[in-house]
Design a protein around this motif. Structure first.
Motif, mmCIF file in Angstrom:
data_model
loop_
_atom_site.group_PDB
_atom_site.id
_atom_site.type_symbol
_atom_site.label_atom_id
_atom_site.label_comp_id
_atom_site.label_asym_id
_atom_site.label_seq_id
_atom_site.Cartn_x
_atom_site.Cartn_y
_atom_site.Cartn_z
ATOM 1 N N LEU A 164 0.855 -1.183 0.000
ATOM 2 C CA LEU A 164 0.000 0.000 0.000
ATOM 3 C C LEU A 164 0.893 1.237 0.000
ATOM 4 O O LEU A 164 1.517 1.567 1.007
ATOM 5 C CB LEU A 164 -0.905 0.000 1.233
ATOM 6 C CG LEU A 164 -1.965 1.098 1.299
ATOM 7 C CD1 LEU A 164 -2.928 0.977 0.139
ATOM 8 C CD2 LEU A 164 -2.720 1.025 2.614
ATOM 9 N N SER A 165 0.961 1.922 -1.135
ATOM 10 C CA SER A 165 1.834 3.091 -1.256
ATOM 11 C C SER A 165 1.134 4.380 -0.860
ATOM 12 O O SER A 165 1.790 5.367 -0.514
ATOM 13 C CB SER A 165 2.327 3.219 -2.701
ATOM 14 O OG SER A 165 1.257 3.576 -3.559
ATOM 15 N N GLY A 166 -0.193 4.390 -0.955
ATOM 16 C CA GLY A 166 -0.941 5.624 -0.772
ATOM 17 C C GLY A 166 -1.392 6.213 -2.087
ATOM 18 O O GLY A 166 -2.125 7.198 -2.117
ATOM 19 N N GLY A 167 -0.958 5.606 -3.191
ATOM 20 C CA GLY A 167 -1.395 6.036 -4.507
ATOM 21 C C GLY A 167 -2.620 5.272 -4.970
ATOM 22 O O GLY A 167 -3.134 4.387 -4.273
ATOM 23 N N LEU A 168 -3.077 5.583 -6.164
ATOM 24 C CA LEU A 168 -4.315 5.012 -6.683
ATOM 25 C C LEU A 168 -4.215 3.505 -6.902
ATOM 26 O O LEU A 168 -5.122 2.753 -6.534
ATOM 27 C CB LEU A 168 -4.687 5.707 -7.998
ATOM 28 C CG LEU A 168 -5.874 5.139 -8.767
ATOM 29 C CD1 LEU A 168 -7.156 5.284 -7.954
ATOM 30 C CD2 LEU A 168 -6.010 5.833 -10.120
ATOM 31 N N ASP A 169 -3.118 3.040 -7.510
ATOM 32 C CA ASP A 169 -3.044 1.656 -7.972
ATOM 33 C C ASP A 169 -3.087 0.657 -6.818
ATOM 34 O O ASP A 169 -3.876 -0.296 -6.836
ATOM 35 C CB ASP A 169 -1.770 1.448 -8.795
ATOM 36 C CG ASP A 169 -1.624 2.507 -9.874
ATOM 37 O OD1 ASP A 169 -2.656 2.986 -10.370
ATOM 38 O OD2 ASP A 169 -0.482 2.872 -10.195
ATOM 39 N N SER A 170 -2.246 0.856 -5.812
ATOM 40 C CA SER A 170 -2.261 -0.064 -4.678
ATOM 41 C C SER A 170 -3.525 0.107 -3.846
ATOM 42 O O SER A 170 -3.982 -0.839 -3.204
ATOM 43 C CB SER A 170 -1.013 0.131 -3.811
ATOM 44 O OG SER A 170 -0.981 1.423 -3.239
ATOM 45 N N PHE A 188 -1.621 9.507 3.155
ATOM 46 C CA PHE A 188 -2.579 8.795 2.305
ATOM 47 C C PHE A 188 -2.623 7.305 2.644
ATOM 48 O O PHE A 188 -3.668 6.663 2.505
ATOM 49 C CB PHE A 188 -2.215 9.004 0.839
ATOM 50 C CG PHE A 188 -2.311 10.443 0.413
ATOM 51 C CD1 PHE A 188 -3.547 11.016 0.151
ATOM 52 C CD2 PHE A 188 -1.179 11.233 0.304
ATOM 53 C CE1 PHE A 188 -3.659 12.352 -0.231
ATOM 54 C CE2 PHE A 188 -1.275 12.565 -0.077
ATOM 55 C CZ PHE A 188 -2.512 13.129 -0.343
ATOM 56 N N GLN A 189 -1.524 6.768 3.109
ATOM 57 C CA GLN A 189 -1.527 5.372 3.551
ATOM 58 C C GLN A 189 -2.446 5.197 4.760
ATOM 59 O O GLN A 189 -3.242 4.257 4.820
ATOM 60 C CB GLN A 189 -0.097 4.941 3.887
ATOM 61 C CG GLN A 189 0.824 4.894 2.687
ATOM 62 C CD GLN A 189 2.293 4.874 3.067
ATOM 63 O OE1 GLN A 189 2.641 4.822 4.251
ATOM 64 N NE2 GLN A 189 3.170 4.928 2.075
ATOM 65 N N ARG A 190 -2.333 6.112 5.721
ATOM 66 C CA ARG A 190 -3.196 6.034 6.918
ATOM 67 C C ARG A 190 -4.664 6.181 6.539
ATOM 68 O O ARG A 190 -5.540 5.504 7.095
ATOM 69 C CB ARG A 190 -2.793 7.112 7.922
ATOM 70 C CG ARG A 190 -1.461 6.852 8.616
ATOM 71 C CD ARG A 190 -1.261 7.810 9.776
ATOM 72 N NE ARG A 190 -1.178 9.194 9.317
ATOM 73 C CZ ARG A 190 -0.045 9.792 8.936
ATOM 74 N NH1 ARG A 190 1.097 9.116 8.934
ATOM 75 N NH2 ARG A 190 -0.044 11.051 8.551
ATOM 76 N N LEU A 191 -4.924 7.072 5.594
ATOM 77 C CA LEU A 191 -6.303 7.293 5.150
ATOM 78 C C LEU A 191 -6.919 5.999 4.639
ATOM 79 O O LEU A 191 -8.054 5.646 5.000
ATOM 80 C CB LEU A 191 -6.318 8.359 4.049
ATOM 81 C CG LEU A 191 -7.664 8.650 3.388
ATOM 82 C CD1 LEU A 191 -8.630 9.279 4.398
ATOM 83 C CD2 LEU A 191 -7.477 9.589 2.188
ATOM 84 N N LEU A 192 -6.184 5.256 3.824
ATOM 85 C CA LEU A 192 -6.759 4.051 3.250
ATOM 86 C C LEU A 192 -6.821 2.909 4.255
ATOM 87 O O LEU A 192 -7.790 2.141 4.267
ATOM 88 C CB LEU A 192 -5.982 3.609 2.003
ATOM 89 C CG LEU A 192 -6.754 2.565 1.198
ATOM 90 C CD1 LEU A 192 -7.997 3.164 0.561
ATOM 91 C CD2 LEU A 192 -5.899 1.918 0.135
ATOM 92 N N THR A 193 -5.828 2.769 5.114
ATOM 93 C CA THR A 193 -5.891 1.677 6.098
ATOM 94 C C THR A 193 -7.065 1.879 7.053
ATOM 95 O O THR A 193 -7.712 0.913 7.461
ATOM 96 C CB THR A 193 -4.580 1.563 6.883
ATOM 97 O OG1 THR A 193 -4.274 2.811 7.522
ATOM 98 C CG2 THR A 193 -3.430 1.186 5.972
ATOM 99 N N VAL A 224 0.448 -8.801 -3.006
ATOM 100 C CA VAL A 224 -0.158 -8.258 -4.224
ATOM 101 C C VAL A 224 0.213 -6.779 -4.292
ATOM 102 O O VAL A 224 0.159 -6.071 -3.288
ATOM 103 C CB VAL A 224 -1.687 -8.434 -4.186
ATOM 104 C CG1 VAL A 224 -2.341 -7.678 -5.329
ATOM 105 C CG2 VAL A 224 -2.055 -9.910 -4.263
ATOM 106 N N THR A 225 0.617 -6.307 -5.482
ATOM 107 C CA THR A 225 1.016 -4.913 -5.631
ATOM 108 C C THR A 225 0.301 -4.280 -6.812
ATOM 109 O O THR A 225 -0.308 -4.962 -7.633
ATOM 110 C CB THR A 225 2.547 -4.779 -5.829
ATOM 111 O OG1 THR A 225 2.859 -4.846 -7.223
ATOM 112 C CG2 THR A 225 3.312 -5.869 -5.089
ATOM 113 N N GLY A 226 0.425 -2.960 -6.920
ATOM 114 C CA GLY A 226 -0.220 -2.217 -8.005
ATOM 115 C C GLY A 226 0.669 -1.975 -9.203
ATOM 116 O O GLY A 226 0.283 -1.227 -10.118
ATOM 117 N N GLU A 227 1.865 -2.594 -9.244
ATOM 118 C CA GLU A 227 2.763 -2.388 -10.380
ATOM 119 C C GLU A 227 2.092 -2.801 -11.689
ATOM 120 O O GLU A 227 1.336 -3.758 -11.742
ATOM 121 C CB GLU A 227 4.052 -3.191 -10.199
ATOM 122 C CG GLU A 227 4.859 -2.825 -8.966
ATOM 123 C CD GLU A 227 5.495 -1.460 -9.046
ATOM 124 O OE1 GLU A 227 5.266 -0.728 -10.029
ATOM 125 O OE2 GLU A 227 6.226 -1.097 -8.111
#
Length: 658
Positions: free
Chosen positions: A264-270, A302-307, A363-366
């Motif tokens: 989880l990077s905090g970006g859209l893809d992950s 952004f990571q905290r927001l999604l978690t 699993v990653t968003g790459e």
């Protein structure tokens, strides 16, 4: 996910020393088990990271009459569907693992099996009926596969260090591979950084028969002709993308006999992949994030927001500049080619966090930026296309001012720089117009090279020459995506930041955006569904607007970056930096001019690595990484003359010719 290796000879009986030495060099890729097979011409070796059918998936594996053998690294995600097809055709199975599906698929379809696989793999198949060895690699190059010929013997392995471990192969840099690296960011298959070592290109296979080899291709990225895609409502296509990604995540998350986590990077893809896991699987979600001490690079907000949004069990590692410097020598040895950025080092520390938490798979968003046109280089190309069509300075300034709002030296704040950068090579007939500014900028690194390693640079034109027939009918975005999928994706993103940093800590990465069905669908879309105006990955945002928080959907894209020169000088200089950059060490290696290196290092020392230009940052990282790479490769070759400790040899389960 494993390590594979082996040999082929048309003239003598192979022994066990080489294959066991290669297996030992690959032990980080497969700490759960090992084995090898020996025939009269071939050895196949395997180190196992057990994920599917952990009790019965021992390799190398064969069919019922032992005439087809395989050693395999990766996952075939549609193995259950293929197993049903093969069972209907009369094949019987002893295990549940995907490796056995490969064996029977080879019996049924030969090289046609590769087109049917939805997965990520590097494999070697020895067919005793035809006396033919076949090496194959997945479509996008997720899994690595190298080979070399030494005295009429083919040697192959998941990593080049295994080839050095058996001797007979000197770590001499290839001037052409180096030219590609210092232009395109990495060598392009079949090239590598080293003379005499090649790699199987993505989407390809290599056949060896009676000492002769032939290369075949079963896939390459393809795009529709410009203007040929029928107009479709974005709601309709976004829904189709959503369904394909749901299926891709389920395949990668649920078909595993061990727990699977999520980056989880905090970006859209992950954020999309983690949200899909939470919403469409029955699994608990453990998320793993990379934080930086440097506020410029950190995305913790952004990571905290999604978690919090997902309610996931969260793990994070906070990386300092000195942390990067301390692990950089090990990172370079796992990356196995010169690096231009330090970004792989934090990814190495992140995969260590995953392993320490007891996980083998993430699993990653790459891949999302490549298949759905999310990179800044695609936006740049669109802006430059507008510049080529409209010379009005005011229109040009308006177009470019919207790029890179996160940069200190964004185009809006540095109009003179923007004009010089974006105004070059505005030739709309050039298939690589999108990439020329990046390539030209990176090529400045070659001014540091000694004369014998400086070649007349053809890296950019050579890659353009390999573009498939009919590419001139693609739109500009399709050509730009092909270039990115052929150069940066397999050579850097999936290698230096992906497979190598994951497998250094015995962790497998899975990439739903590189699912064969997702990729096929994305490539069929009209350009404006991927980039609407300057809104990158527009269709992905529409597809998951109800699932990902608006703060993440609407945030400006911030590419993953890490501190470069500052990592080696801001918190004090590690001993190894002075060692590999000393005039004596640089002279002995013979790669860079000692006077230029000394001036660059002195400049970085004075400034503590801060405030250097983009080019100087890349120069410094490229010098340090190249020096480290040669140092470790030479040590590996020297160690090859020494016998393995007996206790280590005895760790290997052996299997000989039946």
């Amino acid at each position: 996910m494993c390590g594979i290796c082996g040999t082929y000879s048309d003239g003598h009986q192979p022994g066990t020393r080489r294959v066991t030495a290669m297996m030992y060099a690959l032990r980080h890729r497969g700490p759960d088990g090992s084995g090898y097979f020996i025939d009269d011409q071939v050895t196949l070796g395997h180190t196992r990271l057990s994920i599917v059918d952990t009790a019965n998936g021992t390799q190398p594996m064969c069919n019922e009459d032992e005439c087809v053998w395989v050693t395999f690294n990766g996952e075939i995600f549609n193995h259950i569907e293929l197993r049903d097809q093969l069972t209907d055709r009369g094949h019987s199975f002893r295990t549940r693992c995907d490796t056995e599906v490969i064996v029977h698929a080879w019996e049924e379809w030969g090289t046609g099996a590769f087109e049917r696989f939805n997965g990520q793999w590097a494999l070697a198949i020895w067919d005793r009926r035809t006396r033919e060895l076949t090496l194959s690699r997945d479509r996008y190059g997720v899994r690595p596969l190298y080979y070399t010929w030494v005295n009429r013997e083919l040697r192959f392995a998941s990593e080049m260090k295994a080839l050095f471990a058996v001797g007979g192969q000197r770590p001499e840099l290839d001037p052409v591979g180096l030219d590609q690296t210092f232009t395109l960011w990495s060598p392009v298959a079949p090239r590598t950084p080293f003379l005499g070592i090649s790699q199987v290109p993505p989407g390809s296979y290599l056949k060896i028969h009676h000492g002769h080899s032939t290369m075949g291709s079963y896939w390459f990225p393809d795009f529709p002709e410009a203007g040929s895609v029928p107009a479709r409502p974005i709601e309709e296509t976004a829904g189709e993308l959503r369904e394909r990604l749901i299926d891709a995540v389920r395949l990668r998350f649920e078909r595993s006999d061990v727990p699977v986590g999520a980056y989880l990077s905090g970006g859209l893809d992950s954020s999309v992949t983690a949200s899909l896991i939470a919403s469409f699987t029955d699994c608990e979600v453990d998320t793993f994030s990379l934080r930086f001490r440097s506020a410029e690079h950190d995305e913790g907000k952004f990571q905290r927001l999604l978690t919090q949004h997902l309610g996931s069990t969260h793990h994070e590692v906070v990386v300092s500049e000195r942390d990067i410097a301390d692990v950089f020598p090990e990172v370079v040895w796992h990356a196995e080619h010169p690096l231009l950025r330090t970004a792989p080092a934090p990814m190495f520390l992140l995969s260590r966090l995953v392993r320490d938490a007891g996980y083998k798979v993430v699993v990653t968003g790459e891949g999302a930026d490549e298949v759905l046109a999310g990179y800044d280089i695609f936006l740049e190309a669109k802006v430059r296309q507008a510049w080529a069509n409209d010379p009005d300075p005011r229109a040009r300034e308006r177009a470019v001012s919207q790029l890179y709002p996160w940069m200190d030296r964004s185009p809006a704040k540095a109009p003179a720089f923007a004009a010089a950068f974006f105004g070059r090579n505005l030739d709309l007939s050039d298939p690589a117009m999108s990439h020329r500014p990046r390539w030209d900028s990176t090529a400045a690194l070659k001014s540091m090279l000694t004369d014998h390693l400086r070649v007349a640079s053809t890296a950019a034109d050579d890659i353009v020459a390999t573009m498939p027939p009919g590419n001139e009918r693609w739109d500009m975005l399709g050509r730009a995506q092909w270039l990115e999928m052929t150069t940066l994706l397999p050579g850097y993103i999936l290698a230096s930041q992906g497979d190598r940093m994951l497998m250094a800590n015995s962790v497998e990465g899975r990439f739903p955006f590189l699912d064969v069905e997702v990729g096929r669908f994305a490539n069929s879309l009209a350009p404006e569904q991927k980039i609407l105006g300057l809104d990158e990955k527009h269709i992905l945002k529409r597809a998951f607007a109800d699932m990902v928080p608006q703060e993440i959907l609407k945030r400006p894209k911030q590419p993953y970056r890490a501190p470069d020169a500052a990592s080696f000088f801001e918190d004090g200089q590690p001993e190894w930096v002075a060692e590999v950059s000393s005039p004596d060490a640089v002279s002995r290696a013979g790669v860079f001019r000692p006077d230029l290196v000394a001036n660059l290092v002195a400049k970085a020392e004075r400034r503590r690595g801060l405030g250097l230009s983009n080019t100087d940052n890349m120069r410094l990282v490229s010098v340090l990484s190249t020096q480290l790479l040669l140092q470790r490769a030479e040590s590996a070759v020297e160690a090859a003359s020494q016998p393995l400790p007996e206790s280590k040899v005895l760790d290997f389960r052996t299997r000989s010719k039946p």
